[in-house]
Every structure is written in C-alpha cells, then in structure tokens.
Design a protein around this motif. Sequence first.
Motif, mmCIF file in Angstrom:
data_model
loop_
_atom_site.group_PDB
_atom_site.id
_atom_site.type_symbol
_atom_site.label_atom_id
_atom_site.label_comp_id
_atom_site.label_asym_id
_atom_site.label_seq_id
_atom_site.Cartn_x
_atom_site.Cartn_y
_atom_site.Cartn_z
ATOM 1 N N HIS A 1 56.039 63.333 79.349
ATOM 2 C CA HIS A 1 55.373 64.602 78.994
ATOM 3 C C HIS A 1 56.120 65.303 77.855
ATOM 4 C CE1 HIS A 1 53.044 65.030 83.049
ATOM 5 N NE2 HIS A 1 53.195 63.767 82.680
ATOM 6 N N LEU A 2 56.272 64.584 76.740
ATOM 7 C CA LEU A 2 57.005 65.101 75.593
ATOM 8 C C LEU A 2 56.056 65.497 74.471
ATOM 9 C CD1 LEU A 2 59.644 62.223 75.402
ATOM 10 C CD2 LEU A 2 59.918 64.403 76.590
ATOM 11 N N LYS A 3 56.620 66.114 73.440
ATOM 12 C CA LYS A 3 55.892 66.381 72.206
ATOM 13 C C LYS A 3 56.606 65.610 71.094
ATOM 14 C CE LYS A 3 54.320 70.498 71.256
ATOM 15 N NZ LYS A 3 54.257 71.933 70.869
ATOM 16 N N LEU A 4 55.827 64.909 70.277
ATOM 17 C CA LEU A 4 56.369 64.123 69.180
ATOM 18 C C LEU A 4 55.842 64.691 67.862
ATOM 19 C CD1 LEU A 4 57.913 61.542 68.241
ATOM 20 C CD2 LEU A 4 55.770 60.279 68.536
ATOM 21 N N ILE A 5 56.754 65.089 66.974
ATOM 22 C CA ILE A 5 56.368 65.619 65.671
ATOM 23 C C ILE A 5 56.836 64.646 64.590
ATOM 24 C CG2 ILE A 5 56.629 67.505 64.027
ATOM 25 C CD1 ILE A 5 57.142 69.390 66.347
ATOM 26 N N ILE A 6 55.871 64.131 63.829
ATOM 27 C CA ILE A 6 56.192 63.185 62.756
ATOM 28 C C ILE A 6 55.702 63.799 61.447
ATOM 29 C CG2 ILE A 6 55.882 60.853 61.881
ATOM 30 C CD1 ILE A 6 55.203 60.004 64.751
ATOM 31 N N GLY A 7 56.629 64.339 60.676
ATOM 32 C CA GLY A 7 56.221 65.063 59.480
ATOM 33 C C GLY A 7 55.384 66.258 59.887
ATOM 34 N N GLY A 8 54.161 66.331 59.420
ATOM 35 C CA GLY A 8 53.261 67.414 59.813
ATOM 36 C C GLY A 8 52.292 67.014 60.907
ATOM 37 N N PHE A 9 52.502 65.797 61.459
ATOM 38 C CA PHE A 9 51.598 65.266 62.485
ATOM 39 C C PHE A 9 52.189 65.522 63.868
ATOM 40 C CE2 PHE A 9 49.637 61.706 64.899
ATOM 41 C CZ PHE A 9 48.299 61.990 64.637
ATOM 42 N N ILE A 10 51.428 66.224 64.716
ATOM 43 C CA ILE A 10 51.922 66.596 66.041
ATOM 44 C C ILE A 10 51.207 65.803 67.123
ATOM 45 C CG2 ILE A 10 52.193 68.464 67.714
ATOM 46 C CD1 ILE A 10 52.274 70.414 65.374
ATOM 47 N N VAL A 11 51.995 65.145 67.963
ATOM 48 C CA VAL A 11 51.470 64.384 69.093
ATOM 49 C C VAL A 11 51.929 65.098 70.359
ATOM 50 C CG1 VAL A 11 51.390 62.156 70.255
ATOM 51 C CG2 VAL A 11 51.642 62.250 67.762
ATOM 52 N N ASP A 12 51.037 65.839 70.969
ATOM 53 C CA ASP A 12 51.393 66.658 72.130
ATOM 54 C C ASP A 12 50.983 65.959 73.419
ATOM 55 O OD1 ASP A 12 51.980 68.563 73.990
ATOM 56 O OD2 ASP A 12 50.897 70.192 73.017
ATOM 57 N N CYS A 13 51.994 65.412 74.107
ATOM 58 C CA CYS A 13 51.742 64.741 75.391
ATOM 59 C C CYS A 13 52.383 65.530 76.534
ATOM 60 C CB CYS A 13 52.297 63.319 75.373
ATOM 61 S SG CYS A 13 51.456 62.233 74.211
ATOM 62 N N SER A 14 52.524 66.838 76.340
ATOM 63 C CA SER A 14 53.171 67.670 77.355
ATOM 64 C C SER A 14 52.401 67.658 78.676
ATOM 65 C CB SER A 14 53.318 69.112 76.851
ATOM 66 O OG SER A 14 52.060 69.637 76.450
ATOM 67 N N LYS A 15 51.118 67.302 78.618
ATOM 68 C CA LYS A 15 50.315 67.190 79.840
ATOM 69 C C LYS A 15 50.130 65.734 80.260
ATOM 70 C CE LYS A 15 47.776 71.478 78.951
ATOM 71 N NZ LYS A 15 46.441 72.106 78.763
ATOM 72 N N GLY A 16 50.845 64.842 79.576
ATOM 73 C CA GLY A 16 50.795 63.430 79.937
ATOM 74 C C GLY A 16 49.595 62.688 79.397
ATOM 75 N N GLU A 17 48.810 63.336 78.528
ATOM 76 C CA GLU A 17 47.616 62.716 77.985
ATOM 77 C C GLU A 17 47.649 62.740 76.459
ATOM 78 O OE1 GLU A 17 44.434 64.975 79.615
ATOM 79 O OE2 GLU A 17 44.707 64.237 81.666
ATOM 80 N N LEU A 18 46.830 61.869 75.855
ATOM 81 C CA LEU A 18 46.742 61.798 74.404
ATOM 82 C C LEU A 18 45.290 61.545 74.036
ATOM 83 C CD1 LEU A 18 48.321 61.767 71.722
ATOM 84 C CD2 LEU A 18 48.607 59.316 72.013
ATOM 85 N N ASP A 19 44.722 62.444 73.219
ATOM 86 C CA ASP A 19 43.305 62.285 72.875
ATOM 87 C C ASP A 19 43.110 61.065 71.991
ATOM 88 O OD1 ASP A 19 42.901 63.302 69.828
ATOM 89 O OD2 ASP A 19 44.499 64.441 70.810
ATOM 90 N N ALA A 20 41.915 60.515 72.021
ATOM 91 C CA ALA A 20 41.610 59.258 71.333
ATOM 92 C C ALA A 20 41.834 59.356 69.825
ATOM 93 C CB ALA A 20 40.163 58.850 71.627
ATOM 94 N N MET A 21 41.483 60.489 69.218
ATOM 95 C CA MET A 21 41.639 60.646 67.779
ATOM 96 C C MET A 21 43.118 60.591 67.369
ATOM 97 S SD MET A 21 40.137 61.059 64.852
ATOM 98 C CE MET A 21 38.481 61.702 65.191
#
Length: 202
Positions: A90-110
């Motif tokens: 349940h982490l958040k991953l920031i790559i440059g200006g791209f944010i991957v928020d998995c704090s709720k354990g999920e990741l949207d398809a897009m």
Amino acid sequence: MAIYGYARCSTNENKQDINRQKRELKALGGVVEKNIYWEYESGTKVDRIELNKLLERVAEGDTIVATEVSRITRSTKQLCEIVETVKRKHLKLIIGGFIVDCSKGELDAMTDGMLKMMGVFAEMERNMISERVRSGMANAVINGRQIGRPKLSEENLPSIFIKHYPKYRYNQINKTELAKICGVSRQSIYKYIGIYEKLSRQ
C-alpha cells in the motif's frame, strides 16, 4: 508515513554524477538526504543491494520517489514485480511527474498500462544501447583498436579509492562501506587494496 528516494547510475562517480539525481529527488518529492538510497549498478541487474534495502524498509503509507523508470529498472519483468510490492505494501510511487498511488492496494487499469509502457520503453532503450556498443566494438576490432578495459595497475587506480583508502586502513570503514563510497563491487575493492598495498610496500 515517510518519503524515500532511489537514485542509480550505471558507472562510478568518475564518469556519472549521481548527485544531480539526488537534487532532483529532493525537489521532486521532498526527500531528505538520509532517506535517499543510491548505488552504481546496471539497471538490468535484478539483485541490487540498495534497492532491496529500500523495498524491505518501506511500510504502508510510505512513498518511493525516482526521477524516471529507467533509474528503478530497465527490466519490464522486474518493474512488474516492484509494482506488485507497491500494491501489496500500500505504497505510493512517484516517477518524475507520474504518480502511482497504491495506498489502497489497488491500481487503475490506465495507470497500470502507462507504467508498463514506460517500462517497455526503458528496456528497449537499454537494448538499443547494447546494440550500438556491440557494433562499435566490432568496428574497433576491424580497425585494429584495443577494446575492453585497460589492465588494472597502480597508475589507473580510481582517485576516489586513493582518497578514501586511509579510512579503511585505520578501521574507520570496512570493505563493504569502501566499495559503496567508490561505487564499485567488493571484488573490485579487494583488487584495489591488493594493488595499493603492494605498491606501498615497495
């Protein structure tokens, strides 16, 4: 909740300056120096000491920041494994200006699709670089030029090793710490120490 940064260069600090990445991490995600994990390793190497330490340390709600996907990995397979870790913890991953928020354990398809696409391009770039290197080496052989690293001797020991060797000599740091400072493997440090101490005895 803590914010951690990861920086990586392929070659040692005599050739690449990793401090630029550190500065960008601080500006990008507000990472403090003590929370930045960095190393000089190939992006295709799966078992990286500092990256593994970081992935083990992070806990739920924490954030990992990197300047670009290729700094984390140039392997699409490993990127997928890291994303699974981010989701599981349940982490958040920031790559440059791209944010991957998995704090709720999920990741949207897009977001998942975009991230994987970035990984594919990072791996493709690495493969193209390898092809250019192989082509350059073949051309050098044809033209009778020597390829590969020069034989290691006292004349070409890295200046950073010579600078920090006294710390090892007087037990202020160990071989592993010296290797990290120099951005090389422990095997290389053993070679450097052997050459340098042989020179000192002469």
